[in-house]
Design a protein around this motif. Structure first.
Motif, PDB file in Angstrom:
ATOM      1  N   TYR A 100      14.987 -44.192  -9.396  1.00 53.61           N
ATOM      2  CA  TYR A 100      15.297 -43.183  -8.377  1.00 53.61           C
ATOM      3  C   TYR A 100      14.941 -43.513  -6.987  1.00 53.61           C
ATOM      4  CZ  TYR A 100      16.192 -39.955 -12.456  1.00 53.61           C
ATOM      5  OH  TYR A 100      16.691 -39.364 -13.460  1.00 53.61           O
TER       6      TYR A 100
ATOM      7  N   SER B  30      20.132 -34.836 -10.593  1.00 52.26           N
ATOM      8  CA  SER B  30      19.212 -35.526 -11.548  1.00 52.26           C
ATOM      9  C   SER B  30      17.908 -35.699 -10.649  1.00 52.26           C
ATOM     10  CB  SER B  30      19.807 -36.898 -11.916  1.00 52.26           C
ATOM     11  OG  SER B  30      20.305 -37.476 -10.797  1.00 52.26           O
ATOM     12  N   SER B  50      12.267 -34.209  -9.458  1.00 56.50           N
ATOM     13  CA  SER B  50      13.110 -33.616 -10.535  1.00 56.50           C
ATOM     14  C   SER B  50      12.678 -32.336 -11.263  1.00 56.50           C
ATOM     15  CB  SER B  50      13.422 -34.736 -11.677  1.00 56.50           C
ATOM     16  OG  SER B  50      12.253 -34.974 -12.187  1.00 56.50           O
ATOM     17  N   GLN B  95      21.967 -42.952  -9.111  1.00 55.52           N
ATOM     18  CA  GLN B  95      20.951 -42.640  -7.993  1.00 55.52           C
ATOM     19  C   GLN B  95      21.180 -42.955  -6.819  1.00 55.52           C
ATOM     20  OE1 GLN B  95      19.014 -40.410  -9.436  1.00 55.52           O
ATOM     21  NE2 GLN B  95      20.219 -40.582 -11.344  1.00 55.52           N
TER      22      GLN B  95
END
Lengths: 113, 110
Positions: A100, B30, B50, B95
């Motif tokens: 991420y 996400s 998140s 992502q």
């Protein structure tokens, strides 16, 4: 550990020319994403590469292309430049495609005259 | 309508004030990112969320997944906090494909 580097930092080109921008990710990072930032549209996603493969592409014309090398360095190319391509082009790297956290480079400011 | 909306667009505060910047999104996500951009262009990632809440120094970020809303708070603001704050969301499995808000330009006066 060195951060994301982008070269060149500033560039002036003429309409109709083509340009290649380079992005070197953080050592060990294998995913690179490119973004365009303009005053009118803000930040927009261009494309994403992981392990030399393009994973995603944003809504940009085919004049915008990119590639990634085996050492994870990435280049993006814009052909037949238009005035509207004047923008800050940013790249960001991540360790993997599923990671991420993104680390942004300083950007390349492209001016098309 | 943009998929990621930020408010306010511009914010001027006095040093020491508590600041809140809001972000609403209309897509399934996400992850949500808060980014800081100083004049000159460089972007720094402040938070990735998140769920729940994260704190780093004077900065706090919260997210409410059900309401599709996130807030960035700055406590005891300082002139060096002056920057553009950008909310961005990652959708689906990618992502690296972020959708960005238009940003909030914050100016903190001494």
């Amino acid at each position: 550990k060195a951060g994301v580097t982008q070269t060149p930092r500033y560039l002036i080109k003429t309409r109709g020319q083509q340009v290649t921008l380079s992005c070197s990710p953080i050592s060990g990072h294998r995913s690179v994403s490119w973004y365009q930032q303009t005053p009118g549209q803000g930040l927009q996603f261009l494309f994403e590469y992981f392990s030399e493969t393009q994973r995603n592409k944003g809504n940009f014309p085919g004049r915008f292309s990119g590639r990634q090398f085996s050492n994870s360095r990435s280049e993006m190319n814009v052909s037949t430049l238009e005035l509207g391509d004047s923008a800050l082009y940013l790249c960001a790297s991540r360790r993997t495609s599923g990671d991420y956290e993104q680390y942004f480079g300083p950007g390349t400011r492209l001016t098309v005259t | 309508k943009n998929e990621v909306e930020q408010s306010p667009q511009n914010l001027t505060a006095q040093e020491g004030e508590f600041i809140t910047i809001n972000c609403s999104y209309s897509v399934g996500i996400s992850a949500l990112h808060w980014l800081q951009q100083h004049p000159g262009g460089g972007i720094v990632s402040l938070f990735m969320l998140s769920s729940g809440k994260k704190k780093h120094g004077r900065l706090i970020a919260t997210i409410n997944i059900q309401e599709k809303h996130s807030s960035l708070h700055i406590t005891a603001s300082h002139p060096r906090d002056s920057a553009v704050y950008i909310c961005a969301v990652a959708t689906g499995g990618s992502q690296g494909n972020l959708i960005f808000g238009k940003g909030t330009k914050l100016s903190v006066k001494p």
